[in-house]
Scaffold this motif. Structure first.
Motif, PDB file in Angstrom:
ATOM      1  N   GLY A  24      44.137  25.896  45.203  1.00  0.00           N
ATOM      2  CA  GLY A  24      42.941  25.596  45.979  1.00  0.00           C
ATOM      3  C   GLY A  24      42.278  26.806  46.607  1.00  0.00           C
ATOM      4  N   VAL A  25      42.885  27.988  46.462  1.00  0.00           N
ATOM      5  CA  VAL A  25      42.300  29.198  47.033  1.00  0.00           C
ATOM      6  C   VAL A  25      41.171  29.691  46.135  1.00  0.00           C
ATOM      7  CG1 VAL A  25      42.717  31.584  47.741  1.00  0.00           C
ATOM      8  CG2 VAL A  25      44.473  29.836  48.115  1.00  0.00           C
ATOM      9  N   ASP A  26      40.077  30.087  46.732  1.00  0.00           N
ATOM     10  CA  ASP A  26      38.925  30.590  45.985  1.00  0.00           C
ATOM     11  C   ASP A  26      39.320  31.788  45.127  1.00  0.00           C
ATOM     12  OD1 ASP A  26      35.852  30.734  45.676  1.00  0.00           O
ATOM     13  OD2 ASP A  26      36.397  32.772  46.286  1.00  0.00           O
ATOM     14  N   PRO A  27      38.892  31.836  43.835  1.00  0.00           N
ATOM     15  CA  PRO A  27      39.248  32.967  42.955  1.00  0.00           C
ATOM     16  C   PRO A  27      38.835  34.324  43.533  1.00  0.00           C
ATOM     17  CG  PRO A  27      38.329  31.164  41.672  1.00  0.00           C
ATOM     18  CD  PRO A  27      38.156  30.794  43.116  1.00  0.00           C
ATOM     19  N   GLY A  28      37.711  34.352  44.216  1.00  0.00           N
ATOM     20  CA  GLY A  28      37.283  35.605  44.827  1.00  0.00           C
ATOM     21  C   GLY A  28      38.260  36.080  45.891  1.00  0.00           C
ATOM     22  N   ALA A  29      38.803  35.144  46.660  1.00  0.00           N
ATOM     23  CA  ALA A  29      39.793  35.488  47.677  1.00  0.00           C
ATOM     24  C   ALA A  29      41.082  35.982  47.039  1.00  0.00           C
ATOM     25  CB  ALA A  29      40.070  34.278  48.568  1.00  0.00           C
ATOM     26  N   HIS A  39      39.641  35.090  54.888  1.00  0.00           N
ATOM     27  CA  HIS A  39      39.869  34.058  53.877  1.00  0.00           C
ATOM     28  C   HIS A  39      41.210  33.347  54.027  1.00  0.00           C
ATOM     29  CE1 HIS A  39      36.392  35.172  51.338  1.00  0.00           C
ATOM     30  NE2 HIS A  39      36.654  36.409  51.708  1.00  0.00           N
TER      31      HIS A  39
END
Length: 300
Positions: free
Chosen positions: A71-76, A177
């Motif tokens: 669920g973590v944003d790919p950018g993060a 993040h």
């Protein structure tokens, strides 16, 4: 100088143990941890010891923090990956420098990173004065043309300082993040991969030696787990500028640890240079303007 980030505190004292004691204990722990690491270089090499330190630190962080990737944003995730690469490269290059030059000299040269971040992110002319004072100290330590200091060790320590500066900036970004120590835990896993190649090539099967494993775990405990825990707690109760001044003592305590554990007796030139960098780092912290007061809505 904001070496490590943390919330502003309202008072320096008021709880036991005092936050200043926590910070100083963390500094002593990390510098004597570095000195212990240096005693293992003959057995596993600087890269091999880096594998042990980061590997054990990663395992401990995973067990304690239990970070989640789902669920973590790919950018993060890309950001925390860069954070980890910077952390791993910082440790590897610092240990390689420590294998060539005294601990106090290596830590002082590495301070070019956080000091540089503090100066470059400031718009005050006074910080240029502190930077100039630190530069004089660094030139003295580098011993340009003197031949008394290992040139590659100096370069590696300065490179480690550059990675330290990048680590600070990436830690700030990752903190936006991830909550708590989630970002650091994930970054530590990535960091542990950085020295694997050179570490295995250098140490080989010695990495499986029981005594070396125990000592490597001790290095991880002294250099990562204890300082991080103590500093995190101290930052809840300590103003950031006071914290920065205390952290500026690291080069001096590193020189003391090098003398006690490694028998590294520094000359007058090195001691004067360390004093200049400590003074510059403390000066940057002491003269930082207070943070702006939060704007509150007016009641009707």
């Amino acid at each position: 100088m904001a070496v490590r980030d943390g919330p502003q505190a309202e008072a320096v004292g008021g709880a036991f143990p005092p936050p200043i004691v926590l910070v100083l204990s963390g500094i002593v722990s990390i510098q004597f941890g570095a000195a212990l690491a240096a005693t293992l270089f003959d057995d596993a090499g600087a890269s091999g010891v880096s594998v042990l330190r980061l590997g054990f630190a990663a395992v401990l962080m995973l067990v304690v923090v239990r970070p989640r990737v789902r669920g973590v944003d790919p950018g993060a995730l890309r950001l925390v990956g860069a954070f980890g690469l910077c952390l791993g490269a910082m440790n590897l290059t610092f240990y390689e420098a420590l294998d060539r030059i005294p601990l106090g000299v290596a830590v002082t040269l590495e301070f070019v990173g956080p000091l540089g971040v503090a100066v470059l992110t400031s718009r005050r002319r006074l910080d240029l004065v502190w930077a100039a004072i630190a530069a004089v100290g660094i030139v003295l330590l580098a011993d340009l043309g003197g031949g008394g200091t290992d040139a590659l060790g100096v370069v590696l320590a300065l490179v480690a300082g550059g990675f330290w500066g990048g680590y600070i900036l990436l830690a700030q970004a990752a903190g936006r993040h991830f909550t708590g120590a989630q970002g650091v835990a994930l970054a530590m896993v990535v960091a542990a991969l950085v020295p694997l190649g050179p570490g295995i090539a250098q140490a080989g099967g010695d990495l499986l030696d029981a005594q070396l494993i125990v000592l490597g775990a001790g290095v991880a405990l002294l250099s990562s787990v204890i300082p991080y825990t103590l500093e995190t707690e101290a930052l809840r109760r300590l103003p950031a500028n006071v914290f920065g001044v205390l952290m500026s003592l690291e080069p001096a305590l590193a020189a003391l640890a090098g003398l006690i554990v490694l028998g590294q007796d520094l000359g007058v030139r090195e001691l004067v240079a360390i004093g200049l960098v400590v003074a510059a780092s403390a000066g940057v912290s002491l003269t930082q303007p207070p943070p702006p007061e939060p704007v509150t809505a007016q009641g009707a």
